[in-house]
Write an enzyme that holds these catalytic residues in place. Structure first.
Site, PDB file in Angstrom:
ATOM      1  NE  ARG A 164      -4.196  10.484   3.598  1.00  0.00           N
ATOM      2  CZ  ARG A 164      -3.756   9.320   3.171  1.00  0.00           C
ATOM      3  NH1 ARG A 164      -3.638   9.064   1.897  1.00  0.00           N
ATOM      4  NH2 ARG A 164      -3.434   8.384   4.013  1.00  0.00           N
ATOM      5  CG  ASP A 181     -10.269   4.117   4.059  1.00  0.00           C
ATOM      6  OD1 ASP A 181      -9.897   3.174   3.348  1.00  0.00           O
ATOM      7  OD2 ASP A 181      -9.827   5.274   3.933  1.00  0.00           O
ATOM      8  CG  ASP A 235      -6.521   5.455  -2.158  1.00  0.00           C
ATOM      9  OD1 ASP A 235      -7.709   5.798  -2.168  1.00  0.00           O
ATOM     10  OD2 ASP A 235      -5.881   5.234  -1.105  1.00  0.00           O
ATOM     11  CG  MET A 236      -9.417  10.288  -6.349  1.00  0.00           C
ATOM     12  SD  MET A 236     -10.662  11.178  -5.408  1.00  0.00           S
ATOM     13  CE  MET A 236     -11.039  12.491  -6.495  1.00  0.00           C
ATOM     14  CG  ASP A 246      -2.287   0.645   0.908  1.00  0.00           C
ATOM     15  OD1 ASP A 246      -2.311   1.883   1.011  1.00  0.00           O
ATOM     16  OD2 ASP A 246      -3.285  -0.029   0.573  1.00  0.00           O
ATOM     17  CG  ASP A 247       0.210   6.065   0.866  1.00  0.00           C
ATOM     18  OD1 ASP A 247       1.226   6.367   0.239  1.00  0.00           O
ATOM     19  OD2 ASP A 247      -0.604   6.897   1.316  1.00  0.00           O
ATOM     20  CB  CYS A 284      -9.308   2.539  -3.300  1.00  0.00           C
ATOM     21  SG  CYS A 284      -9.176   3.083  -1.588  1.00  0.00           S
TER      22      CYS A 284
HETATM   23  C1  DGJ Z   1      -7.092   5.367   1.683  1.00  0.00           C
HETATM   24  C2  DGJ Z   1      -7.420   3.952   1.373  1.00  0.00           C
HETATM   25  O1  DGJ Z   1      -8.802   3.758   1.392  1.00  0.00           O
HETATM   26  C3  DGJ Z   1      -6.686   3.052   2.345  1.00  0.00           C
HETATM   27  O2  DGJ Z   1      -7.054   1.724   2.133  1.00  0.00           O
HETATM   28  C4  DGJ Z   1      -5.216   3.249   2.146  1.00  0.00           C
HETATM   29  O3  DGJ Z   1      -4.834   2.794   0.881  1.00  0.00           O
HETATM   30  C5  DGJ Z   1      -4.853   4.706   2.335  1.00  0.00           C
HETATM   31  N1  DGJ Z   1      -5.663   5.572   1.537  1.00  0.00           N
HETATM   32  C6  DGJ Z   1      -3.411   4.949   1.995  1.00  0.00           C
HETATM   33  O4  DGJ Z   1      -3.087   6.265   1.998  1.00  0.00           O
END
Ligand code: DGJ
Length: 740
Positions: free
Chosen positions: A446, A551, A481-482, A369-370, A529
């Site tokens: 963010r 989330d 993601d966004m 992930d991130d 996402c």
């Molecule tokens: C929001 C996503 O919904 C999470 O699952 C995760 O990927 C975070 N962003 C990471 O910044």
């Protein structure tokens, strides 16, 4: 499927159980006559006697004497234009070169053909064989301005689905400014309905709400640049008495992921106008001579068999004729995602440890992930700098992906390509690439800004950078993601008169990017996402084969979120993970069994530090995955029946029946433990009366008709400890057919 009666200029659409009828009235108006239970023919269908209404409304000057008994203000219509006699909420509003705002359409031609064409640049449901649907196109034109409208309707042969959209072409000599263009605007004779819709917030997506229509207008919308957590681009009209399993439902779902509006207006004579489309707030579109504008598609379905039947129609259509590509029909890998395990604090070694232990439990894919790129130790920097952070990944993404593959797992990667951090090399090189309005500041969400996807150079950059990442490393999956809403929506590349096109152009840009990447990398599984389910709409599901539902990974909260999401989205689209306890969003502690049970209602994954799991827990996860693999065909490709709603009861109980009806899976989730409160017999649906089913793990056999009518007394039977369930707990029950 579409029959045309020349004499009365009437079109009759039929699907297996529904009819939809309208006619061309006075060469000017598409008069809506009927939508509901299927009619064999239209004998005796005389249009409503509008003469009985006392109306202060003017009569359209173009109507002939014979037609002038009625004003379009009180007619039931298929669509409506501002500027003449229909004074209700219009579907279309434009300003012309001479300053006028009047649009008057006249019938030009129509055509009926087999199949269903694609929409240019926009998502749409499709057919694989021409005979799966029939399409009607009606062309109308405004003689004075040369504005041409194509109304397109497609009726599906095997599903109770009718789609519609409109396209506008400027065949005139002067520019036209479109101020409002709904995709659907449809009148109902009465107003004795409730409006059903889904609303929410971050971590609380798709809550179900029903409210009676009122005189005036009820509207839901998004102004956030994405369809957003707050509302889904979906409304349904239901009768007061409509339930999950009975009663009339008219569903309308807009296939669009940006700003939208949808609602219902009850006018003075108590008819109802339903409308859906791109939000007209802060929207206009300059249509120069020769140009065309395509409005998104609306998917309509009618049933008299309750809300559950509406959902099953959407599920089948979307999983078979909206989802595309290799992954449409394939079982998706069970994944482990490191986000809630490590957040930004990881290195190659830690990820490999997670992968190794995950492999032991039967997990099939690791998703990084991130935090893997630029210098991203927290969420304040680096979006846009899509190269590996060698402090964390000394062998780059490629090195890690190869090692993960060697461990026998597939490899997935998180990206957020629509965004740019002010603290990034990309921003330092291209400060003009984000959405902004000069002199108005750049508000961060963010700590990030939004790239201007209306720009060609930005689109090319995103396509190229992702193509490089996907070509250089063995990546099987992308989580796209966004994480913020749009603000200061303006584009440096658009002239002043086109600034209000920015939000829609952003969405068109995104669709183009996603389409290009899907075409280039057909093997890759793309998951969507947007801070969870912030853009989990049907438009997106044309590009993503699954979506991170929320989330909020708490099993208790997910009972609500997944229940509501399933009103339109099939389980096969819903990403659902088992996470650690106490849960990171709400602090609740639930058992591993419960977390597994709820997550099995979607695409099962894990999002916890599995290196910290005890051997017993690992063994339990292994068994959970084996069970999931056994039932996922039924859950993902069977028919879903929502037996109990958490919004109306103490339970979220979901039944799934396999296509061959041999397997019935029940995910039985309880909210609050109570003493002797409910007998709780579950009446099942979708299984043959004469078949016999055995409850797995027991010798108990039940006849279908007993299950359907008397029900399965789960708590009394105490199977799987179901009688001892605590607060927020779930159990999986399986019935296997033993005799047909
Ligand atoms: C929001 C996503 O919904 C999470 O699952 C995760 O990927 C975070 N962003 C990471 O910044």
């Amino acid at each position: 499927m579409i029959k045309y009666y020349e004499e009365s200029k009437t079109f009759h659409f039929t699907t297996p159980n529904t009819s939809y009828v309208f006619r061309i009235f006075g060469e000017r108006v598409m008069e809506h006559l009927y939508y509901g239970k299927r009619l064999q023919d239209l004998e005796g269908m005389f249009p409503c006697d509008y003469g009985k209404f006392v109306s202060g409304a003017p009569i359209d000057s173009e109507f002939s004497e014979a037609e002038s008994f009625v004003s379009t203000d009180i007619m039931l219509q298929e669509y409506s234009f501002y500027g003449s006699c229909d004074l209700r909420t219009p579907g279309f509003h434009a300003a012309y070169a001479d300053g006028s705002r009047i649009t008057k359409m006249k019938y030009v031609s129509h055509e009926i053909y087999q199949g269903k064409p694609k929409l240019k640049g926009l998502p749409a449901v499709y057919v694989e064989e021409k005979d799966e649907a029939e399409t009607l196109e009606v062309i109308m034109e405004d003689e004075l301005t040369g504005l041409r409208i194509r109304y397109r309707y497609s009726a599906f042969q095997k599903l109770d689905v009718i789609t519609r959209n409109i396209e506008v072409e400027n065949t005139g000599k002067k520019p036209v400014n479109i101020e409002k263009i709904m995709s659907c605007c449809l009148d109902f004779e009465t107003s004795d309905y409730e409006l059903l819709h889904l609303h929410g917030a971050w971590g609380r997506e798709s809550y179900v709400e029903r409210c009676p229509l009122m005189n005036g207008c009820i509207k839901i919308e998004s102004r956030r640049g994405a369809s957003a957590h707050t509302h889904r681009p979906f409304v349904a009209l239901v009768r007061k008495e409509t339930t999950e399993n009975s009663g009339e439902v008219y569903g309308f779902n807009l296939l669009y992921s940006g700003n939208f509006e949808a609602g219902a207006e009850v006018e003075r004579y108590l008819s109802t106008r339903v409308f859906l489309g791109i939000n007209s707030f802060d929207f206009h579109w300059l249509l120069n001579p020769g140009e065309e504008f395509v409005a998104p598609e609306v998917v309509m379905t009618y049933t008299d068999a309750g809300i559950g039947e509406m959902s099953r129609t959407y599920h089948e259509l979307y999983r078979t004729r909206l989802a595309r590509g290799k992954w449409r029909d394939l079982e998706r890998p069970v994944l482990i995602n490191n986000w809630e395990a490590t957040y930004f604090d990881f290195n190659e070694e830690k990820i490999l440890d997670i992968a190794k232990r995950a492999k032991k439990a039967g997990i099939e894919m690791l998703v990084l992930d991130d935090g893997w790129f630029g210098k991203r130790d927290n969420d304040r920097s680096s979006l846009g700098d899509w190269y590996a952070d060698l402090r964390k990944l000394p062998n780059g993404v490629k090195g890690l992906a190869e090692k993960i593959h060697k461990e026998g797992l597939q490899f997935g990667l998180w990206v957020e390509p629509e965004m740019i951090s002010p603290d990034s090399d990309l921003y330092r090189a291209h400060p003009d690439w984000c959405l902004h309005v000069n002199g108005r500041g750049r508000s961060c969400g963010r700590w990030q800004l939004v790239l201007d996807l209306a720009r060609e150079d930005v689109k090319r950059y995103i396509i190229d950078v992702l193509s490089d990442i996907l070509s250089e490393s063995p990546i099987d999956y992308i989580k796209w993601d966004m994480n913020r809403n749009l603000s200061e929506i303006g584009s440096d590349v658009l002239p002043p008169e086109r600034q209000a096109e920015t939000a829609h152009r952003y969405m068109l840009g995104l669709y183009e990017i996603l389409e290009t990447l899907r075409e280039r990398f057909p093997e890759v599984l793309f998951e969507g996402c947007a801070a969870g389910g912030g853009r989990f709409d049907a438009g997106m599901m044309y590009y993503f084969n699954q979506y991170w539902t929320s989330d909020n990974s708490d099993a208790g909260e997910r009972m609500y979120i997944q229940h509501g999401t399933s009103y339109i989205m099939p389980p096969v689209f819903m990403g659902a993970h088992v996470s650690a306890v106490p849960n990171h969003q709400v602090g609740r502690v639930t058992s591993l069994e419960t977390r597994g049970c709820v997550a099995m209602g979607g695409q099962l994954g894990y999002e916890l530090d599995i290196t910290k799991a005890s051997d017993e827990e690992l063994e339990e996860i292994k068994k959970q995955i084996e069970l999931y693999k056994d039932i996922r065909q039924t859950v993902h490709w069977g028919n879903m029946y929502r037996l109990k709603s958490p919004f109306e009861s103490n339970y979220a109980v979901w039944e799934y029946v396999s296509d061959d009806q041999n397997t019935v899976v029940i995910l039985y989730n309880k909210i609050k433990a109570m003493v002797g409160f409910e007998r709780n017999s579950l009446k099942l649906y979708g299984i043959p009366e004469n078949s016999r089913y055995r409850l797995r793990g027991t010798e108990k056999v039940f006849k279908g008709e007993v299950l359907n009518r008397y029900g399965l007394c789960v708590e009394a039977m105490g199977v799987n400890g179901i009688d001892k369930m605590r607060d927020y707990s779930g159990r999986v029950l399986i019935l296997d057919r033993v005799e047909s």
